[in-house]
Design an enzyme around this catalytic site. Structure first.
Site, PDB file in Angstrom:
ATOM      1  N   HIS A 237      43.358  40.702  36.750  1.00  0.00           N
ATOM      2  CA  HIS A 237      44.605  40.639  35.964  1.00  0.00           C
ATOM      3  C   HIS A 237      44.299  40.477  34.470  1.00  0.00           C
ATOM      4  CE1 HIS A 237      47.432  40.808  39.182  1.00  0.00           C
ATOM      5  NE2 HIS A 237      47.031  39.679  39.748  1.00  0.00           N
TER       6      HIS A 237
ATOM      7  N   HIS B 205      39.866  38.689  41.668  1.00  0.00           N
ATOM      8  CA  HIS B 205      41.216  39.255  41.624  1.00  0.00           C
ATOM      9  C   HIS B 205      41.956  38.786  40.372  1.00  0.00           C
ATOM     10  CE1 HIS B 205      45.129  40.627  43.217  1.00  0.00           C
ATOM     11  NE2 HIS B 205      45.591  39.508  42.670  1.00  0.00           N
ATOM     12  N   GLU B 206      41.888  37.488  40.096  1.00  0.00           N
ATOM     13  CA  GLU B 206      42.564  36.956  38.911  1.00  0.00           C
ATOM     14  C   GLU B 206      41.913  37.475  37.633  1.00  0.00           C
ATOM     15  OE1 GLU B 206      45.348  35.693  39.306  1.00  0.00           O
ATOM     16  OE2 GLU B 206      45.159  35.418  41.465  1.00  0.00           O
TER      17      GLU B 206
ATOM     18  N   HIS C 245      45.361  42.952  31.409  1.00  0.00           N
ATOM     19  CA  HIS C 245      45.987  42.496  30.170  1.00  0.00           C
ATOM     20  C   HIS C 245      45.200  42.994  28.962  1.00  0.00           C
ATOM     21  CE1 HIS C 245      47.453  38.936  27.508  1.00  0.00           C
ATOM     22  NE2 HIS C 245      48.211  39.992  27.353  1.00  0.00           N
TER      23      HIS C 245
END
Length: 231
Positions: free
Chosen positions: A105, A101-102, A109
């Site tokens: 991100h 999940h991270e 980006h």
């Protein structure tokens, strides 16, 4: 009534409290359950995150350890993906889901996902606004001609509510990317996908709860203003 205890506050505070508690219990329960199930790949959260980043052509993001429980986050300012103690060195299904999940991100980006860019741009304003909103509303309520303070306070808190609304699609998109990335990289088996989804869906509930709580708080502030005008 406004200066000490406002019983109307309970009408908004109790639902907000229950929603928050429900979301926290659900995410902690799902994480605790799937933290006990070792993934077939044997990869740790840190290894899985790096694999996903490299598979997407991202080599300038550092993966670091951060203390705490579920304190995992991606910092776009410094391109650092931080994983908590229950994720960084763990090879559980829950750890892989959170790490992916991270990493999602970080991919957002890298690909300049517009909602993430908008949320990041709002952070400084929202941090200041959310701290000033209630004091300004309170000042406005204390003084007869304080409507300008009330209006500014309401506007600032509306920005905070908007921030939580923008955060929701960002988080849901990161979870969707996480599932796809784990499957494409062969990090999880088909039989493990359901467990990863349950962890990520439970985590998503915390963001839904944050939206609900923010809206309830805004409605309370608006009720204060309306009752002032009625008086």
């Amino acid at each position: 009534m406004f200066y000490y205890f406002d019983p109307v506050y309970l009408f908004f505070a109790i639902p907000a409290f229950l929603i928050s508690i429900f979301a926290q219990i659900r995410v902690q329960s799902a994480f605790a359950k799937y933290s006990k199930i070792r993934s077939f790949s044997g990869l740790t959260g840190a290894e899985a995150a790096k694999s996903i980043l490299w598979a997407n052509g991202i080599y300038d993001v550092k993966v670091e350890y951060v203390p705490g429980l579920l304190t995992d986050h991606y910092d776009p300012r410094f391109k650092i993906l931080r994983l908590s103690s229950g994720v960084f060195n763990s090879n559980s299904i829950a750890a892989l889901g959170v790490a992916a999940h991270e990493a999602g991100h970080a991919i957002q980006h890298y690909e300049k996902y517009p909602w993430l860019a908008l949320r990041s741009a709002m952070v400084p304003v929202v941090n200041i606004g959310s701290n000033l909103a209630f004091p300004l509303i309170l000042i406005g309520l204390l003084f007869k001609n304080g409507d300008i303070f009330i209006n500014i306070g309401i506007l600032l808190f509306c920005l905070a509510v908007l921030f939580t609304l923008i955060t929701l699609p960002v988080e849901l998109n990161a979870s969707r990317r996480a599932i796809q990335a784990l499957k494409m990289a062969g990090v999880i088996m088909p039989s493990e996908e359901q467990g990863v989804r349950k962890v990520l869906n439970a985590a998503a509930m915390t963001y839904v709860a944050a939206v609900a709580v923010a809206i309830l708080q805004l409605l309370y502030y608006l009720s204060l203003v309306q009752r002032r005008r009625d008086d």
